[in-house]
Design a protein around this motif. Structure first.
Motif, short mmCIF file in Angstrom:
data_model
loop_
_atom_site.label_atom_id
_atom_site.label_comp_id
_atom_site.label_asym_id
_atom_site.label_seq_id
_atom_site.Cartn_x
_atom_site.Cartn_y
_atom_site.Cartn_z
N ILE A 13 0.90 -1.18 -0.20
CA ILE A 13 0.01 -0.17 -0.03
C ILE A 13 0.97 1.32 0.06
O ILE A 13 0.61 2.29 -0.72
CB ILE A 13 -1.01 0.09 1.28
CG1 ILE A 13 -1.94 -1.35 0.98
CG2 ILE A 13 -1.79 1.30 1.40
CD1 ILE A 13 -2.93 -1.34 2.32
N ILE A 14 1.93 1.28 0.72
CA ILE A 14 2.73 2.42 0.64
C ILE A 14 3.50 2.71 -0.69
O ILE A 14 3.55 3.75 -1.14
CB ILE A 14 4.06 2.24 1.88
CG1 ILE A 14 3.17 2.26 3.32
CG2 ILE A 14 4.98 3.22 1.88
CD1 ILE A 14 4.00 1.98 4.47
N LEU A 15 3.85 1.61 -1.19
CA LEU A 15 4.74 1.56 -2.44
C LEU A 15 3.64 2.14 -3.81
O LEU A 15 3.75 3.02 -4.59
CB LEU A 15 5.41 0.58 -3.00
CG LEU A 15 6.59 -0.14 -2.11
CD1 LEU A 15 7.01 -1.25 -2.61
CD2 LEU A 15 7.49 1.19 -2.62
N ILE A 16 2.46 1.69 -3.53
CA ILE A 16 1.43 2.23 -4.56
C ILE A 16 0.85 3.57 -4.21
O ILE A 16 0.82 4.54 -5.14
CB ILE A 16 0.26 1.13 -4.49
CG1 ILE A 16 0.73 -0.16 -5.07
CG2 ILE A 16 -1.12 1.90 -5.27
CD1 ILE A 16 -0.42 -1.39 -5.20
N ALA A 17 0.86 3.87 -3.12
CA ALA A 17 0.27 5.34 -2.71
C ALA A 17 1.52 6.32 -3.14
O ALA A 17 1.25 7.36 -3.45
CB ALA A 17 0.19 5.29 -1.14
N THR A 18 2.64 6.00 -2.78
CA THR A 18 3.81 7.00 -3.07
C THR A 18 3.89 7.27 -4.74
O THR A 18 4.07 8.22 -5.04
CB THR A 18 5.05 6.51 -2.61
OG1 THR A 18 5.58 5.28 -3.02
CG2 THR A 18 5.33 6.50 -1.12
N SER A 19 3.51 6.04 -5.59
CA SER A 19 3.84 6.18 -6.87
C SER A 19 2.49 7.04 -7.40
O SER A 19 2.68 7.90 -8.31
CB SER A 19 3.77 4.92 -7.68
OG SER A 19 2.45 4.30 -7.27
N LEU A 20 1.41 6.81 -6.58
CA LEU A 20 0.32 7.87 -7.23
C LEU A 20 0.19 9.30 -6.64
O LEU A 20 0.10 10.11 -7.39
CB LEU A 20 -1.13 7.20 -6.42
CG LEU A 20 -1.43 5.96 -7.02
CD1 LEU A 20 -2.63 5.38 -6.15
CD2 LEU A 20 -1.86 6.21 -8.57
N VAL A 21 0.88 9.49 -5.53
CA VAL A 21 1.07 10.92 -4.76
C VAL A 21 2.21 11.80 -5.98
O VAL A 21 2.11 12.96 -6.24
CB VAL A 21 1.72 10.95 -3.55
CG1 VAL A 21 2.13 12.28 -2.87
CG2 VAL A 21 0.59 10.26 -2.60
N PHE A 22 3.32 10.97 -6.34
CA PHE A 22 4.34 11.57 -7.05
C PHE A 22 4.11 11.66 -8.62
O PHE A 22 4.99 11.94 -9.18
CB PHE A 22 5.72 11.08 -6.69
CG PHE A 22 6.21 11.35 -5.31
CD1 PHE A 22 6.42 12.76 -5.00
CD2 PHE A 22 6.36 10.37 -4.36
CE1 PHE A 22 6.67 12.96 -3.73
CE2 PHE A 22 6.86 10.84 -2.91
CZ PHE A 22 7.17 12.16 -2.93
N ALA A 23 2.96 11.11 -9.01
CA ALA A 23 2.78 11.01 -10.62
C ALA A 23 2.44 12.46 -11.03
O ALA A 23 1.93 13.29 -10.50
CB ALA A 23 1.46 10.05 -10.68
N GLN A 24 3.07 12.71 -12.22
CA GLN A 24 2.90 14.00 -12.81
C GLN A 24 1.68 13.90 -13.86
O GLN A 24 1.35 12.93 -14.29
CB GLN A 24 4.12 14.05 -13.82
CG GLN A 24 5.58 14.32 -13.03
CD GLN A 24 5.39 15.51 -12.24
OE1 GLN A 24 4.82 16.71 -12.67
NE2 GLN A 24 6.06 15.31 -11.05
N PRO A 25 0.90 14.91 -13.73
CA PRO A 25 -0.42 15.25 -14.51
C PRO A 25 0.01 15.00 -16.31
O PRO A 25 1.25 15.26 -16.45
CB PRO A 25 -0.79 16.40 -14.25
CG PRO A 25 0.09 17.24 -13.90
CD PRO A 25 1.23 16.51 -13.08
N SER A 26 -0.67 14.46 -17.00
CA SER A 26 -0.49 14.41 -18.39
C SER A 26 -0.34 15.78 -18.94
O SER A 26 -0.89 16.70 -18.53
CB SER A 26 -1.52 13.54 -19.06
OG SER A 26 -2.92 14.29 -18.96
N LEU A 27 0.08 15.77 -20.17
CA LEU A 27 -0.04 16.91 -20.88
C LEU A 27 -1.28 17.57 -21.38
O LEU A 27 -2.13 16.62 -21.63
CB LEU A 27 0.87 17.07 -22.11
CG LEU A 27 2.51 16.77 -22.05
CD1 LEU A 27 3.05 16.62 -23.14
CD2 LEU A 27 3.05 18.09 -21.28
N PRO A 28 -1.63 18.83 -21.40
CA PRO A 28 -3.00 19.40 -21.99
C PRO A 28 -3.13 19.09 -23.15
O PRO A 28 -2.25 18.90 -24.23
CB PRO A 28 -3.13 20.80 -21.42
CG PRO A 28 -1.50 20.99 -21.41
CD PRO A 28 -0.50 20.05 -20.91
#
Length: 68
Positions: A13-28
């Motif tokens: 859960i910690i590994l999945i949560a950190t990857s979601l938190v630090f994910a960059q938004p896609s280009l507009p």
């Protein structure tokens, strides 16, 4: 056994949560272009006819006074 399962789930859960938190938004997406053929062409025709009429009346009147 139970402690290992809880530790494994917590780590997952910690590994999945950190990857979601630090994910960059896609280009507009590219902006949609506005249509130019709508009222702009009518406005250009109206402006051209107004200018032609002003030049015609100025040429026919023969006066060289500037329009104010």
């Amino acid at each position: 056994m139970k402690t290992t399962l809880i530790l494994f789930l917590a780590l997952t859960i910690i590994l999945i949560a950190t990857s979601l938190v630090f994910a960059q938004p896609s280009l507009p997406a590219a902006p949609s272009q506005g249509p130019i053929d709508g009222g702009l062409s009518l406005l250009a025709v109206a402006g051209g006819s107004y200018a032609w009429r002003k030049l015609r009346t100025k040429r026919n009147s023969g006066s060289e006074e500037p329009d104010v």
